[in-house]
Motif scaffolding. Structure first.
Motif, PDB file in Angstrom:
ATOM      1  N   TYR A   1     -31.327 -21.622 -55.390  1.00 25.13           N
ATOM      2  CA  TYR A   1     -30.992 -21.031 -54.099  1.00 25.13           C
ATOM      3  C   TYR A   1     -32.157 -21.179 -53.126  1.00 25.13           C
ATOM      4  O   TYR A   1     -33.289 -20.809 -53.417  1.00 25.13           O
ATOM      5  CB  TYR A   1     -30.659 -19.548 -54.262  1.00 25.13           C
ATOM      6  N   GLN A   2     -31.848 -21.744 -51.960  1.00 24.52           N
ATOM      7  CA  GLN A   2     -32.830 -21.881 -50.888  1.00 24.52           C
ATOM      8  C   GLN A   2     -32.094 -21.717 -49.567  1.00 24.52           C
ATOM      9  O   GLN A   2     -31.240 -22.533 -49.230  1.00 24.52           O
ATOM     10  CB  GLN A   2     -33.500 -23.253 -50.918  1.00 24.52           C
ATOM     11  N   SER A   3     -32.420 -20.679 -48.838  1.00 24.55           N
ATOM     12  CA  SER A   3     -31.731 -20.460 -47.575  1.00 24.55           C
ATOM     13  C   SER A   3     -32.575 -20.993 -46.427  1.00 24.55           C
ATOM     14  O   SER A   3     -33.722 -21.393 -46.599  1.00 24.55           O
ATOM     15  CB  SER A   3     -31.469 -18.967 -47.365  1.00 24.55           C
ATOM     16  N   GLY A   4     -31.994 -20.961 -45.235  1.00 20.62           N
ATOM     17  CA  GLY A   4     -32.736 -21.363 -44.045  1.00 20.62           C
ATOM     18  C   GLY A   4     -32.363 -22.735 -43.560  1.00 20.62           C
ATOM     19  O   GLY A   4     -31.611 -23.476 -44.194  1.00 20.62           O
TER      20      GLY A   4
ATOM     21  N   HIS B   1     -26.600 -22.008 -48.884  1.00 18.85           N
ATOM     22  CA  HIS B   1     -27.618 -21.867 -49.926  1.00 18.85           C
ATOM     23  C   HIS B   1     -28.546 -23.067 -50.018  1.00 18.85           C
ATOM     24  O   HIS B   1     -29.225 -23.255 -51.027  1.00 18.85           O
ATOM     25  CB  HIS B   1     -26.945 -21.613 -51.278  1.00 18.85           C
TER      26      HIS B   1
ATOM     27  N   ARG C   1     -23.113 -14.910 -48.359  1.00 16.07           N
ATOM     28  CA  ARG C   1     -24.077 -14.424 -47.365  1.00 16.07           C
ATOM     29  C   ARG C   1     -24.985 -13.347 -47.945  1.00 16.07           C
ATOM     30  O   ARG C   1     -26.140 -13.202 -47.521  1.00 16.07           O
ATOM     31  CB  ARG C   1     -23.339 -13.891 -46.138  1.00 16.07           C
TER      32      ARG C   1
ATOM     33  N   THR D   1     -29.057 -13.532 -49.570  1.00 12.67           N
ATOM     34  CA  THR D   1     -30.348 -13.286 -48.915  1.00 12.67           C
ATOM     35  C   THR D   1     -30.949 -11.972 -49.392  1.00 12.67           C
ATOM     36  O   THR D   1     -32.140 -11.889 -49.715  1.00 12.67           O
ATOM     37  CB  THR D   1     -30.180 -13.271 -47.387  1.00 12.67           C
ATOM     38  N   LYS D   2     -30.120 -10.926 -49.466  1.00 12.31           N
ATOM     39  CA  LYS D   2     -30.603  -9.629 -49.928  1.00 12.31           C
ATOM     40  C   LYS D   2     -30.776  -9.603 -51.446  1.00 12.31           C
ATOM     41  O   LYS D   2     -31.754  -9.048 -51.965  1.00 12.31           O
ATOM     42  CB  LYS D   2     -29.640  -8.526 -49.498  1.00 12.31           C
TER      43      LYS D   2
ATOM     44  N   THR E   1     -31.618 -11.876 -53.458  1.00 15.57           N
ATOM     45  CA  THR E   1     -32.753 -12.659 -53.958  1.00 15.57           C
ATOM     46  C   THR E   1     -34.095 -12.206 -53.381  1.00 15.57           C
ATOM     47  O   THR E   1     -35.106 -12.866 -53.595  1.00 15.57           O
ATOM     48  CB  THR E   1     -32.556 -14.151 -53.634  1.00 15.57           C
ATOM     49  N   LYS E   2     -34.103 -11.095 -52.682  1.00 11.29           N
ATOM     50  CA  LYS E   2     -35.364 -10.596 -52.119  1.00 11.29           C
ATOM     51  C   LYS E   2     -36.360 -10.319 -53.239  1.00 11.29           C
ATOM     52  O   LYS E   2     -36.056  -9.635 -54.216  1.00 11.29           O
ATOM     53  CB  LYS E   2     -35.106  -9.319 -51.316  1.00 11.29           C
TER      54      LYS E   2
END
Length: 255
Positions: A78-81, A131, A164, A167-168, A170-171
């Motif tokens: 997982y890599q967001s952004g 992701h 969505r 993000t939370k 994987t904090k």
């Protein structure tokens, strides 16, 4: 690798993907926790293991069922952004072990864009665009070997909410390894060509000071998802697949 050139199929334009169909996931084990894919003996027989390669690097890994013309799972970190996406759908010539794209041969072993011309089911990404971190990685998800018929209300509703929420979830994670997969069903679209999964599921393992994991599963004719611990998900999947047990991340047995 194959050059990127376009092929017109019906009214849609498909780009040949550059995934490598391999005997095992040896060249792309980086997408699995501890570099250990789930045991393939748990899966259907007529499979293609694909290291999804796009524009100079491996992006994710896929186990593809050539008979049912759907992926069984896609594995990724997982890599967001990042911004940018594409609607150029890609095909995978190597599923048929050929560099030349023959439409008839291609349709024998995988889904094509025209198979998804119906109203009830979306082209559901296993590895979702959200992701991945950059334009090229996002574009790589638009291959038909990463797509299943997903109930539209589920895909655009609760499943999208779950995607969505990563993000939370994987904090604090250093790395998060994800498997998103399906349970093959008994119904098909496109004149019995493409299987409609009975369930769609996701499992994640967060590598951090305190490792954590979780899972979700959804019936593919409902607009709801059920959240589970990883163990609970594996127990349910073992029942769905008709297996004694399933260990998605190849860890030690869990009580």
């Amino acid at each position: 690798m194959f050059p990127l050139w376009t092929l017109s199929l019906a009214a849609s334009f498909l780009l040949p993907a550059t995934g490598e169909v391999v005997d095992n996931f040896k060249t792309c084990t980086q997408f699995f926790l501890n570099r250990k894919p789930p045991k393939l003996s748990l899966m259907p027989k007529d499979l293609a293991t694909i290291c999804q390669f796009y524009r100079g690097k491996y992006r994710f890994a896929t186990l593809y069922d050539k008979e049912r013309r759907i992926p069984i799972f896609s594995a990724y970190k997982y890599q967001s952004g990042g911004r940018g996406r594409t609607n150029n759908w890609k095909i995978e010539p190597q599923v048929k072990r050929t560099c030349k794209i023959d439409r008839t041969l291609l349709k024998n072993s995988q889904a094509v864009s025209e198979d998804y011309k119906q109203a009830l089911y979306d082209r559901g990404h296993l590895l979702p665009v959200l992701h991945q971190p950059d334009r090229e990685s996002k574009a790589a998800t638009f291959t038909l070997t990463n797509i299943v018929p997903q109930f539209r209300r589920l895909n655009q509703g609760k499943w999208a909410d779950y995607e969505r929420s990563m993000t939370k979830l994987t904090k604090g994670c250093l790395d998060t390894y994800v498997l998103v997969g399906v349970v093959p069903g008994s119904e098909f679209i496109a004149h019995s060509r493409v299987n409609i999964p009975s369930h769609i599921w996701a499992a994640a393992c967060c590598v951090a000071k305190q490792k954590k994991s979780w899972g979700v599963i959804a019936e593919n004719n409902q607009a709801q998802i059920v959240q589970h611990s990883l163990k609970q998900l594996e127990i349910q999947l073992a029942k769905c697949y008709g297996k004694k047990n399933i260990n998605l991340f190849n860890g030690p047995p869990r009580d």
